[in-house]
Design a protein around this motif. Sequence first.
Motif, PDB file in Angstrom:
ATOM      1  N   ASP A  72      -4.240   0.997  10.895  1.00  0.00           N
ATOM      2  CA  ASP A  72      -5.599   0.865  10.364  1.00  0.00           C
ATOM      3  C   ASP A  72      -5.865  -0.544   9.838  1.00  0.00           C
ATOM      4  O   ASP A  72      -6.907  -0.798   9.232  1.00  0.00           O
ATOM      5  CB  ASP A  72      -5.871   1.902   9.267  1.00  0.00           C
ATOM      6  CG  ASP A  72      -4.958   1.718   8.050  1.00  0.00           C
ATOM      7  OD1 ASP A  72      -4.078   0.824   8.068  1.00  0.00           O
ATOM      8  OD2 ASP A  72      -5.117   2.482   7.077  1.00  0.00           O
ATOM      9  N   GLY A  73      -4.919  -1.470  10.058  1.00  0.00           N
ATOM     10  CA  GLY A  73      -5.114  -2.851   9.622  1.00  0.00           C
ATOM     11  C   GLY A  73      -4.652  -3.133   8.219  1.00  0.00           C
ATOM     12  O   GLY A  73      -5.016  -4.163   7.644  1.00  0.00           O
ATOM     13  N   THR A  74      -3.833  -2.252   7.654  1.00  0.00           N
ATOM     14  CA  THR A  74      -3.335  -2.468   6.296  1.00  0.00           C
ATOM     15  C   THR A  74      -1.817  -2.596   6.302  1.00  0.00           C
ATOM     16  O   THR A  74      -1.134  -2.018   7.149  1.00  0.00           O
ATOM     17  CB  THR A  74      -3.719  -1.322   5.344  1.00  0.00           C
ATOM     18  OG1 THR A  74      -3.128  -0.094   5.794  1.00  0.00           O
ATOM     19  CG2 THR A  74      -5.229  -1.168   5.273  1.00  0.00           C
ATOM     20  N   GLN A  75      -1.314  -3.361   5.364  1.00  0.00           N
ATOM     21  CA  GLN A  75       0.115  -3.410   5.116  1.00  0.00           C
ATOM     22  C   GLN A  75       0.325  -3.168   3.637  1.00  0.00           C
ATOM     23  O   GLN A  75      -0.482  -3.584   2.793  1.00  0.00           O
ATOM     24  CB  GLN A  75       0.712  -4.739   5.550  1.00  0.00           C
ATOM     25  CG  GLN A  75       0.097  -5.978   4.933  1.00  0.00           C
ATOM     26  CD  GLN A  75       0.752  -7.248   5.432  1.00  0.00           C
ATOM     27  OE1 GLN A  75       1.886  -7.229   5.921  1.00  0.00           O
ATOM     28  NE2 GLN A  75       0.052  -8.364   5.314  1.00  0.00           N
ATOM     29  N   THR A  76       1.401  -2.447   3.312  1.00  0.00           N
ATOM     30  CA  THR A  76       1.660  -2.049   1.939  1.00  0.00           C
ATOM     31  C   THR A  76       3.042  -2.514   1.514  1.00  0.00           C
ATOM     32  O   THR A  76       4.012  -2.396   2.268  1.00  0.00           O
ATOM     33  CB  THR A  76       1.563  -0.521   1.785  1.00  0.00           C
ATOM     34  OG1 THR A  76       0.261  -0.085   2.209  1.00  0.00           O
ATOM     35  CG2 THR A  76       1.779  -0.101   0.341  1.00  0.00           C
ATOM     36  N   PHE A  77       3.117  -3.037   0.298  1.00  0.00           N
ATOM     37  CA  PHE A  77       4.370  -3.494  -0.286  1.00  0.00           C
ATOM     38  C   PHE A  77       4.642  -2.638  -1.519  1.00  0.00           C
ATOM     39  O   PHE A  77       3.776  -2.502  -2.377  1.00  0.00           O
ATOM     40  CB  PHE A  77       4.267  -4.967  -0.687  1.00  0.00           C
ATOM     41  CG  PHE A  77       3.852  -5.868   0.452  1.00  0.00           C
ATOM     42  CD1 PHE A  77       4.803  -6.496   1.245  1.00  0.00           C
ATOM     43  CD2 PHE A  77       2.503  -6.069   0.730  1.00  0.00           C
ATOM     44  CE1 PHE A  77       4.411  -7.307   2.299  1.00  0.00           C
ATOM     45  CE2 PHE A  77       2.106  -6.886   1.777  1.00  0.00           C
ATOM     46  CZ  PHE A  77       3.075  -7.503   2.565  1.00  0.00           C
ATOM     47  N   LEU A  78       5.835  -2.060  -1.597  1.00  0.00           N
ATOM     48  CA  LEU A  78       6.197  -1.203  -2.723  1.00  0.00           C
ATOM     49  C   LEU A  78       7.366  -1.802  -3.486  1.00  0.00           C
ATOM     50  O   LEU A  78       8.333  -2.298  -2.897  1.00  0.00           O
ATOM     51  CB  LEU A  78       6.573   0.199  -2.252  1.00  0.00           C
ATOM     52  CG  LEU A  78       5.418   1.086  -1.771  1.00  0.00           C
ATOM     53  CD1 LEU A  78       5.978   2.425  -1.273  1.00  0.00           C
ATOM     54  CD2 LEU A  78       4.409   1.319  -2.889  1.00  0.00           C
ATOM     55  N   SER A  79       7.278  -1.741  -4.809  1.00  0.00           N
ATOM     56  CA  SER A  79       8.331  -2.268  -5.658  1.00  0.00           C
ATOM     57  C   SER A  79       9.606  -1.453  -5.489  1.00  0.00           C
ATOM     58  O   SER A  79       9.589  -0.325  -4.981  1.00  0.00           O
ATOM     59  CB  SER A  79       7.879  -2.243  -7.130  1.00  0.00           C
ATOM     60  OG  SER A  79       7.617  -0.910  -7.538  1.00  0.00           O
ATOM     61  N   ALA A  90      -6.599  -6.884   8.612  1.00  0.00           N
ATOM     62  CA  ALA A  90      -7.442  -6.904   9.801  1.00  0.00           C
ATOM     63  C   ALA A  90      -8.786  -6.272   9.475  1.00  0.00           C
ATOM     64  O   ALA A  90      -8.866  -5.275   8.749  1.00  0.00           O
ATOM     65  CB  ALA A  90      -6.780  -6.150  10.951  1.00  0.00           C
ATOM     66  N   ALA A  91      -9.857  -6.878   9.989  1.00  0.00           N
ATOM     67  CA  ALA A  91     -11.197  -6.348   9.744  1.00  0.00           C
ATOM     68  C   ALA A  91     -11.357  -5.015  10.462  1.00  0.00           C
ATOM     69  O   ALA A  91     -11.061  -4.895  11.644  1.00  0.00           O
ATOM     70  CB  ALA A  91     -12.246  -7.343  10.229  1.00  0.00           C
ATOM     71  N   THR A  92     -11.816  -4.013   9.733  1.00  0.00           N
ATOM     72  CA  THR A  92     -11.981  -2.682  10.325  1.00  0.00           C
ATOM     73  C   THR A  92     -13.391  -2.139  10.128  1.00  0.00           C
ATOM     74  O   THR A  92     -13.660  -0.984  10.418  1.00  0.00           O
ATOM     75  CB  THR A  92     -10.990  -1.689   9.687  1.00  0.00           C
ATOM     76  OG1 THR A  92     -11.239  -1.621   8.270  1.00  0.00           O
ATOM     77  CG2 THR A  92      -9.558  -2.127   9.926  1.00  0.00           C
ATOM     78  N   GLY A  93     -14.277  -2.958   9.610  1.00  0.00           N
ATOM     79  CA  GLY A  93     -15.628  -2.489   9.322  1.00  0.00           C
ATOM     80  C   GLY A  93     -15.745  -1.836   7.963  1.00  0.00           C
ATOM     81  O   GLY A  93     -16.824  -1.450   7.535  1.00  0.00           O
TER      82      GLY A  93
END
Length: 246
Positions: A138-145, A157-160
Amino acid sequence: MRVLPRHLAGSGPADPRKAWSFPFDEDWTLHRSENGAAFAVSPCLRIWTHFQPGLSRRGTWIIAANRVPYGPAAWQITFDATTPVELLHGVHSELLDLYLEDLHNDRDHLFGDEDTTPAYEAYASLFAHGWGHSVKTDGTQTFLSWDGLGGVRHQYAATGSDGPAWRAWGGHLSEPLWQARFSTGTPTALVAAFTASFISTEPVQRTVKDIPTQSRRHLYIAAPSPEPAPGTPPVTPPPPGPKRTR
């Protein structure tokens, strides 16, 4: 007492002067109301930050930049009032640095026109500290501690969607202790200042009542540095090992 990690330590003092580093004795303007609200604005009237208290110590911190005074915001950052004040201070200090750099060098970093800082600069420190990383289609990346109780999500990324370009939180994502949101157009340097403070290993000062009940068993108390004997030349002791709170 001094505790770590700071993203679980609670908000600390709800004092705008602890979060803001602006030169109010020179040219920045500070307005305060009887209900605890506070508003700071730059001399050019294009950069402003606001604290609006709410019920039960909740409320919102907002930073925004307008291309023209009193015009629509070019970008905006919002923090829950429960956000640790050290994270707020890191962003506001960088905001002042960028403002002064633009002022003295006729640049415009704060409005994206000359923001050439790559997004990687905002999360490189997270990689360096061993944070987990996942990417979605979906154009997202997640960083977790490392403890799973803090995170940063980047809409790369642009997704509207009109959602935030960056989102961060402390605690469990399903019921966070605090959240921060950075809109599209926010200078990457401000996000980088935030993440640098997020992962800082410098303990923060809190009283027991300041610390959220949900996070107390996940915090460490930083052991005090030993006092040197009289007449002993100063030395730098090795980093003390943390111990858990009860």
